[in-house]
Write a protein that holds these residues in place. Structure first.
Motif, PDB file in Angstrom:
ATOM      1  N   HIS A 159     -10.854  81.885  16.457  1.00 20.22           N
ATOM      2  CA  HIS A 159     -11.313  82.760  17.272  1.00 20.22           C
ATOM      3  C   HIS A 159     -12.634  83.182  17.558  1.00 20.22           C
ATOM      4  CE1 HIS A 159      -7.254  84.068  19.457  1.00 20.22           C
ATOM      5  NE2 HIS A 159      -7.014  83.038  18.481  1.00 20.22           N
ATOM      6  N   LEU A 160     -13.161  83.619  16.350  1.00 20.21           N
ATOM      7  CA  LEU A 160     -14.587  83.872  16.151  1.00 20.21           C
ATOM      8  C   LEU A 160     -15.625  82.807  16.504  1.00 20.21           C
ATOM      9  CD1 LEU A 160     -16.937  85.967  15.241  1.00 20.21           C
ATOM     10  CD2 LEU A 160     -16.770  84.732  12.822  1.00 20.21           C
ATOM     11  N   LYS A 161     -15.290  81.484  16.085  1.00 20.11           N
ATOM     12  CA  LYS A 161     -16.174  80.410  16.417  1.00 20.11           C
ATOM     13  C   LYS A 161     -16.156  80.160  17.664  1.00 20.11           C
ATOM     14  CE  LYS A 161     -16.624  75.427  15.184  1.00 20.11           C
ATOM     15  NZ  LYS A 161     -15.965  74.228  14.437  1.00 20.11           N
ATOM     16  N   ILE A 162     -14.738  80.212  18.453  1.00 22.36           N
ATOM     17  CA  ILE A 162     -14.988  79.548  19.663  1.00 22.36           C
ATOM     18  C   ILE A 162     -15.321  80.762  20.734  1.00 22.36           C
ATOM     19  CG2 ILE A 162     -13.199  79.376  21.733  1.00 22.36           C
ATOM     20  CD1 ILE A 162     -11.385  78.129  19.570  1.00 22.36           C
ATOM     21  N   THR A 163     -15.189  81.839  20.416  1.00 27.48           N
ATOM     22  CA  THR A 163     -15.821  82.995  21.452  1.00 27.48           C
ATOM     23  C   THR A 163     -17.103  83.329  21.212  1.00 27.48           C
ATOM     24  OG1 THR A 163     -14.868  84.630  19.740  1.00 27.48           O
ATOM     25  CG2 THR A 163     -13.505  84.420  21.624  1.00 27.48           C
ATOM     26  N   LEU A 164     -17.855  83.227  19.897  1.00 23.38           N
ATOM     27  CA  LEU A 164     -19.409  83.208  19.760  1.00 23.38           C
ATOM     28  C   LEU A 164     -19.900  82.121  20.759  1.00 23.38           C
ATOM     29  CD1 LEU A 164     -20.067  84.614  16.111  1.00 23.38           C
ATOM     30  CD2 LEU A 164     -19.813  85.833  18.116  1.00 23.38           C
ATOM     31  N   ALA A 165     -19.392  80.901  20.399  1.00 25.40           N
ATOM     32  CA  ALA A 165     -20.006  79.778  21.029  1.00 25.40           C
ATOM     33  C   ALA A 165     -20.005  79.754  22.645  1.00 25.40           C
ATOM     34  CB  ALA A 165     -19.324  78.499  20.578  1.00 25.40           C
ATOM     35  N   HIS A 166     -18.770  80.515  23.145  1.00 26.82           N
ATOM     36  CA  HIS A 166     -18.643  80.531  24.560  1.00 26.82           C
ATOM     37  C   HIS A 166     -19.521  81.685  25.253  1.00 26.82           C
ATOM     38  CE1 HIS A 166     -16.616  79.891  28.298  1.00 26.82           C
ATOM     39  NE2 HIS A 166     -16.347  81.522  28.256  1.00 26.82           N
ATOM     40  N   PHE A 167     -19.331  82.925  24.538  1.00 25.01           N
ATOM     41  CA  PHE A 167     -20.049  84.097  25.435  1.00 25.01           C
ATOM     42  C   PHE A 167     -21.518  84.215  24.790  1.00 25.01           C
ATOM     43  CE2 PHE A 167     -15.333  84.996  25.293  1.00 25.01           C
ATOM     44  CZ  PHE A 167     -15.189  85.149  26.593  1.00 25.01           C
ATOM     45  N   TYR A 168     -21.956  83.893  23.425  1.00 23.42           N
ATOM     46  CA  TYR A 168     -23.095  83.998  23.191  1.00 23.42           C
ATOM     47  C   TYR A 168     -23.824  82.658  22.520  1.00 23.42           C
ATOM     48  CZ  TYR A 168     -21.527  88.896  23.216  1.00 23.42           C
ATOM     49  OH  TYR A 168     -20.977  90.149  23.777  1.00 23.42           O
ATOM     50  N   PRO A 169     -23.763  81.910  23.427  1.00 27.04           N
ATOM     51  CA  PRO A 169     -24.279  80.352  22.952  1.00 27.04           C
ATOM     52  C   PRO A 169     -25.724  80.514  22.335  1.00 27.04           C
ATOM     53  CG  PRO A 169     -24.250  80.563  25.185  1.00 27.04           C
ATOM     54  CD  PRO A 169     -23.365  81.839  24.830  1.00 27.04           C
ATOM     55  N   ASN A 170     -26.505  81.362  22.863  1.00 28.63           N
ATOM     56  CA  ASN A 170     -27.879  81.279  22.435  1.00 28.63           C
ATOM     57  C   ASN A 170     -28.013  82.164  21.191  1.00 28.63           C
ATOM     58  OD1 ASN A 170     -28.797  79.929  24.775  1.00 28.63           O
ATOM     59  ND2 ASN A 170     -28.879  81.760  25.758  1.00 28.63           N
ATOM     60  N   LYS A 171     -27.147  82.982  20.574  1.00 35.29           N
ATOM     61  CA  LYS A 171     -27.099  83.948  19.635  1.00 35.29           C
ATOM     62  C   LYS A 171     -26.407  83.204  18.444  1.00 35.29           C
ATOM     63  CE  LYS A 171     -28.118  88.141  22.160  1.00 35.29           C
ATOM     64  NZ  LYS A 171     -28.062  89.377  22.131  1.00 35.29           N
ATOM     65  N   VAL A 172     -25.514  82.603  18.612  1.00 35.38           N
ATOM     66  CA  VAL A 172     -24.362  82.187  17.652  1.00 35.38           C
ATOM     67  C   VAL A 172     -25.033  81.430  16.338  1.00 35.38           C
ATOM     68  CG1 VAL A 172     -24.002  79.683  18.642  1.00 35.38           C
ATOM     69  CG2 VAL A 172     -22.275  80.837  17.267  1.00 35.38           C
ATOM     70  N   ASN A 173     -26.054  80.945  16.419  1.00 35.51           N
ATOM     71  CA  ASN A 173     -26.639  80.174  15.424  1.00 35.51           C
ATOM     72  C   ASN A 173     -27.319  81.262  14.179  1.00 35.51           C
ATOM     73  OD1 ASN A 173     -25.812  77.701  15.713  1.00 35.51           O
ATOM     74  ND2 ASN A 173     -27.861  77.148  16.793  1.00 35.51           N
ATOM     75  N   GLN A 174     -27.639  82.410  14.904  1.00 30.50           N
ATOM     76  CA  GLN A 174     -28.345  83.620  14.037  1.00 30.50           C
ATOM     77  C   GLN A 174     -27.212  84.767  13.687  1.00 30.50           C
ATOM     78  OE1 GLN A 174     -30.649  85.301  17.235  1.00 30.50           O
ATOM     79  NE2 GLN A 174     -31.567  82.828  17.730  1.00 30.50           N
TER      80      GLN A 174
END
Length: 211
Positions: free
Chosen positions: A158-173
């Motif tokens: 759930h964390l992986k999917i939602t971070l990529a969806h809702f915060y795509p510009n921040k997920v790598n940080q």
């Protein structure tokens, strides 16, 4: 055996519940036969609603009916002992990671980015990151997935999917490197991967929960 779980958006497929995912992963790891039955709030069987408050996941094995994911897994471990999923270190690791999902849910339910809630989630991710530094293997307790991994893996899905969806510009940080490496490892293991549901179900569930 039958396992009643939350249905997906179409009312028929398996829904996005990480707790049901945990139970299904344990059933998979133990090599057990089990019919998975998705249900919506409107088509649960009367016995489930009247006697068990409609709680899912719910395992029905003959006359035995068990609800709550941790209770179901304990029942499975004690009743089907040919393959044991739990190891000696699991309980201490489960205690270490128990704060992750509440912190994640609080952060993700907020429609706008909340730094305070992110700090709380980041603290929980830090605990996992530090544990992985000393775990001695790709998984939480051993070189192969055990109960703690099957518990945490669906929540990290759930964390992986939602971070990529809702915060795509921040997920790598947002994710520490060891957490990212562990997440990829655990999500690829067959009990987790083969019991997963579409990312769209996860996004739909959290979109509805955000406020």
């Amino acid at each position: 055996m039958e396992l009643y779980v939350k249905a997906g958006p179409d009312g028929e497929s398996i829904g996005d519940c990480p707790f049901a995912h945990f139970v299904r992963a344990v059933i998979h790891a133990k090599g057990l036969e089990c019919k998975v039955i998705p249900r919506t709030k409107d088509n649960k069987p009367d016995w489930l609603v009247n006697d068990y408050d409609g709680k899912m996941p719910c395992l029905k094995n003959g006359d035995t009916i068990v609800t709550e994911s941790s209770t179901i897994v304990n029942y499975l471990e004690n009743s089907f002992t040919d393959v044991q999923v739990e190891c000696d270190q699991d309980q201490s690791v489960l205690h270490l990671t128990q704060g992750f999902f509440p912190a994640f849910a609080a952060f993700m339910k907020k429609e706008e980015y909340d730094q305070k809630l992110w700090n709380c989630l980041n603290e929980e991710l830090g605990k996992l990151d530090r544990h992985m530094e000393t775990s001695g293997g790709p998984f939480l307790c051993k070189m192969f997935p055990t109960l703690a991994d099957l518990n945490l893996g669906p929540k990290l899905y759930h964390l992986k999917i939602t971070l990529a969806h809702f915060y795509p510009n921040k997920v790598n940080q947002m994710l520490p490197p060891r957490v990212k490496a562990y997440m990829e490892e655990v999500l690829a293991c067959p009990p987790i991967a083969e019991c997963s549901y579409p990312a769209e179900h996860v996004i739909a569930g959290w979109t509805a929960a955000r406020k």
